[in-house]
Design an enzyme around this catalytic site. Structure first.
Site, PDB file in Angstrom:
ATOM      1  N   GLU A 172       6.242 -29.859 -46.203  1.00 36.10           N
ATOM      2  CA  GLU A 172       6.256 -29.951 -47.667  1.00 36.10           C
ATOM      3  C   GLU A 172       7.672 -30.135 -48.230  1.00 36.10           C
ATOM      4  O   GLU A 172       8.073 -29.453 -49.175  1.00 36.10           O
ATOM      5  CB  GLU A 172       5.595 -28.717 -48.278  1.00 36.10           C
ATOM      6  CG  GLU A 172       4.109 -28.655 -48.025  1.00 36.10           C
ATOM      7  CD  GLU A 172       3.403 -27.520 -48.761  1.00 36.10           C
ATOM      8  OE1 GLU A 172       4.084 -26.735 -49.458  1.00 36.10           O
ATOM      9  OE2 GLU A 172       2.172 -27.417 -48.634  1.00 36.10           O
ATOM     10  N   GLU A 291      -2.977 -29.487 -43.952  1.00 36.39           N
ATOM     11  CA  GLU A 291      -3.308 -28.260 -44.687  1.00 36.39           C
ATOM     12  C   GLU A 291      -4.387 -28.590 -45.700  1.00 36.39           C
ATOM     13  O   GLU A 291      -4.180 -29.426 -46.589  1.00 36.39           O
ATOM     14  CB  GLU A 291      -2.091 -27.657 -45.403  1.00 36.39           C
ATOM     15  CG  GLU A 291      -1.094 -26.978 -44.493  1.00 36.39           C
ATOM     16  CD  GLU A 291      -0.025 -26.191 -45.262  1.00 36.39           C
ATOM     17  OE1 GLU A 291      -0.365 -25.609 -46.327  1.00 36.39           O
ATOM     18  OE2 GLU A 291       1.118 -26.164 -44.797  1.00 36.39           O
TER      19      GLU A 291
END
Length: 506
Positions: A172, A291
Site C-alpha cells: 500500500e 487484500e
C-alpha cells in the site's frame, strides 16, 4: 421471480489459478500470537503451532498465504525474526502501535506453511528500507549456500532454502498512512529496480508491484498507470486491496457492492492494457488482489483503541464477528474472482486467523469457524479448473451502488477432467425465492452429486465460542435435474449455494 442461466462447454473465460483462494497473515493483533502460534496451549505442537487451527486451514485447502504484512511490513526488519529466539529484539510496530516480540519470523512461517500445505508469498519492506535489504532477504531465503546470508540461514537450522517463488514489493505504498509512503513515480522506480535485481538472481521469480489500497483513493487509477509505466517490463502482478461493509444497514445495497469489485478489476485491467500498448509490450501483467474481505463491524472502535493504547503485545484487534449476511456477500466476491479469472490470478482473503478472519481462536481455549469460512472453503476446494461464461437473465433491483443489480449471482467452473462442474449461486432477494433454470449446453448425463447451502431467517446470526455451529452448510434439496438435463428448482431468499454436478466427458 425466476432467473435463467446458460453454461456452454465451449464458452469459457480462463483457467482459474488456484492461488485466487489464498489468504494473509500479518503481525497484527492476534493473527500470529495466540492465532497460529501459542506455545503451552493444549493443542500446540512441539514448535508452538496450534494444531486445531492448522486442521481448519488444511480443510480450506489454502494454496498460498501472504506474510508478514500489511502495514506492519513497511517498517519491519526481517533480520529481527531470525536466529535464537532469546536473542531477538522487541520492537515497536508503528503501524498498529504494538510491541513485536519477533518470536515468529520467516523461518517459523516457513515451518508453519509446510504443515499447512500452503505456498509462501513474502512481502518486503520498501517503506523504511530498500534494495539492499530486499536482496539480502531473498538471498537468506532462497540461495542454497556458500554466501553470508545463505550460510547464516544454515546456521539457524535451515540448510535447505525456502525457495519462495513470489514476492510483494512493499505494501500500500500509495497510502499516506504508510511508513515510508512514496509518490507513484519514486515508488515505481524503486519497485522496478528491486524486481530487476530479484530476476537477476532467478528469472523465474514472480514479483507483485503495489497498486491502489482501495478504489476510493484520490490517486486511483493514475497511481497504477504511473507505477506500471516505470515497472511494467519487470513485474508480473499489480496488487489491489478493497474492504467492504454494510455501514448503511441496507442489505441489498451491501450485496450490490460486489459490482464495485468487478468495476475495480475491469478498470485496472484497462490500465494494464493501456501501458502494455504504450510500451508495445508482449508481456501480460495480471492482478493480485492480495487484500479483500468484509471489515466494518467494529472498525471505528478499533481505530479509536489503537490511537489510545500504550504499545501492548498482540492485543485483540479487528476481531470481526461475521454473520450469515456477510457469508452470502463473501460468496458473491468469490464469484467475481471466478468470472474475472482472466485478470485476477492471485487473491488473498485478509486475514486468516482472528484479524478480520474466517477462523477465530480463544487464547488458551478453542478455535472455531466463522460464517465466511464456508464459501471460501467450497470455492477453494471445488472452484479450480476453467471458469465458464455465464449468460443469465432474470429480475433485477436498483440501489445506491448500482442499477439493474441481478438477484441471481452465479459462477461456474468446469473441472480439469471435464467430468464435473461446480456451480456457486446466490439469491440476493431478502424475501422471495428465486426460481432457477440452468441450461447445460454441450454437457451430457448431468447429475447432482452434492448440494450445500447457507440460508436462514436471521441474517445477523453468527457463530460464537458458545455456539460454534449456528451458521453451517446444510444439504440442499431445492434443485434437481429434469429429463432434458437442465438444472431446475428454486433458491430460497437470502441464500448461498454450492452445487457439484457430474457430467459426461466431452
Amino acid at each position: 421471480m425466476r432467473a435463467k442461466a446458460t453454461l456452454n462447454r465451449e464458452y469459457t473465460i480462463s483457467s482459474v489459478d488456484k492461488r485466487v483462494y489464498g489468504s494473509f497473515l500479518e503481525h497484527m493483533g492476534r493473527a500470529v500470537y495466540t492465532g497460529i502460534y501459542e506455545p503451552g496451549h493444549e493443542n500446540a505442537d512441539k514448535d508452538g503451532f496450534r494444531t486445531d487451527v492448522l486442521d481448519m486451514v488444511r480443510d480450506l485447502d489454502m494454496p498460498i498465504v501472504r506474510y508478514p504484512g500489511g502495514n506492519f511490513v513497511s517498517a519491519y526488519r526481517w533480520e529481527d525474526g531470525i536466529g535464537p529466539r532469546e536473542e531477538r529484539p522487541v520492537r515497536l510496530d508503528l503501524a498498529w502501535r504494538t510491541r513485536e516480540t519477533n518470536q515468529v519470523g520467516v523461518n517459523e512461517f516457513a515451518d508453519w506453511a509446510k504443515l499447512a500445505g500452503t505456498e509462501m508469498m513474502l512481502a518486503m519492506n520498501l517503506g523504511s528500507r530498500g534494495l539492499d535489504d530486499a536482496r539480502n532477504f531473498l538471498e537468506y531465503c532462497n540461495h542454497p549456500g556458500g554466501t553470508y546470508w545463505s550460510d547464516l540461514r544454515s546456521k539457524h537450522g535451515y540448510k535447505e532454502p525456502h525457495n519462495v517463488r513470489i514476492w510483494c514489493l512493499g505494501n500500500e505504498m500509495d497510502g499516506p498512512w504508510q511508513v515510508g509512503h512514496k509518490s507513484a513515480a519514486e515508488y515505481g522506480h524503486l519497485a522496478n529496480e528491486v524486481s530487476k535485481a530479484f530476476k537477476y538472481f532467478d528469472k523465474t521469480l514472480e514479483t507483485v508491484v503495489c497498486g491502489s489500497s482501495n478504489d476510493k483513493m484520490k490517486t486511483y487509477p493514475e497511481w497504477e498507470a504511473t507505477v506500471l509505466e516505470a515497472s511494467y517490463d519487470s513485474v508480473d502482478y499489480i496488487s489491489l486491496h478493497k474492504y467492504f461493509g454494510n455501514e448503511e444497514q441496507d442489505t441489498l445495497n451491501y450485496y450490490a457492492k460486489a459490482i464495485e469489485l468487478d468495476r475495480y478489476i475491469v478498470t485496472i485491467g484497462g490500465v494494464i492494457d493501456y501501458i502494455k500498448a504504450k510500451k508495445r509490450s508482449k508481456r501480460d501483467v495480471k492482478i493480485c488482489f492480495d487484500e479483500w474481505n468484509v471489515w466494518y463491524h467494529d472498525r471505528k472502535e478499533d481505530g479509536e483503541r489503537i490511537a489510545s493504547w500504550d504499545w501492548p503485545e498482540a492485543p485483540p484487534l479487528l476481531e470481526e464477528l461475521y454473520n450469515l449476511e456477510d457469508a452470502i456477500f463473501v460468496g458473491s466476491l468469490l464469484n467475481v474472482f471466478i468470472r474475472r479469472s482472466d485478470r485476477v490470478k492471485i487473491a488473498c482473503m485478509a486475514q486468516l486467523v482472528n484479524v478480520i478472519a474466517p477462523i477465530l481462536t480463544k487464547a488458551g481455549g478453542p478455535a472455531w469457524r466463522q460464517s465466511i469460512y464456508y464459501p471460501l472453503q467450497y470455492a477453494s476446494k471445488y472452484g479450480r479448473g476453467t471458469a465458464l461464461t455465464v449468460a443469465q437473465s432474470g429480475p433485477t433491483y436498483d440501489c445506491e451502488v448500482a442499477q439493474d443489480v441481478p438477484y441471481l449471482d452465479l459462477s461456474a467452473v468446469l473441472h480439469e477432467d471435464g467430468k464435473s462442474i461446480a456451480v456457486f449461486a446466490i439469491n440476493r432477494s431478502l424475501d422471495e425465492p428465486l426460481g432457477l433454470t440452468v441450461d447445460l449446453q454441450g454437457f451430457k448425463g448431468a447429475k447432482i452429486v452434492e448440494h450445500q447451502m447457507l440460508a436462514g431467517d436471521d441474517l445477523k446470526a453468527r457463530n460464537s465460542v458458545e455456539d460454534q455451529n449456528r451458521i453451517v452448510p446444510k444439504s440442499g434439496k431445492e434443485l434437481t435435474m429434469d429429463d432434458t438435463g437442465t438444472l431446475v428448482g428454486s433458491l430460497p431468499p437470502r441464500s448461498y449455494h454450492f452445487v457439484l454436478l457430474s457430467v459426461a466427458s466431452a
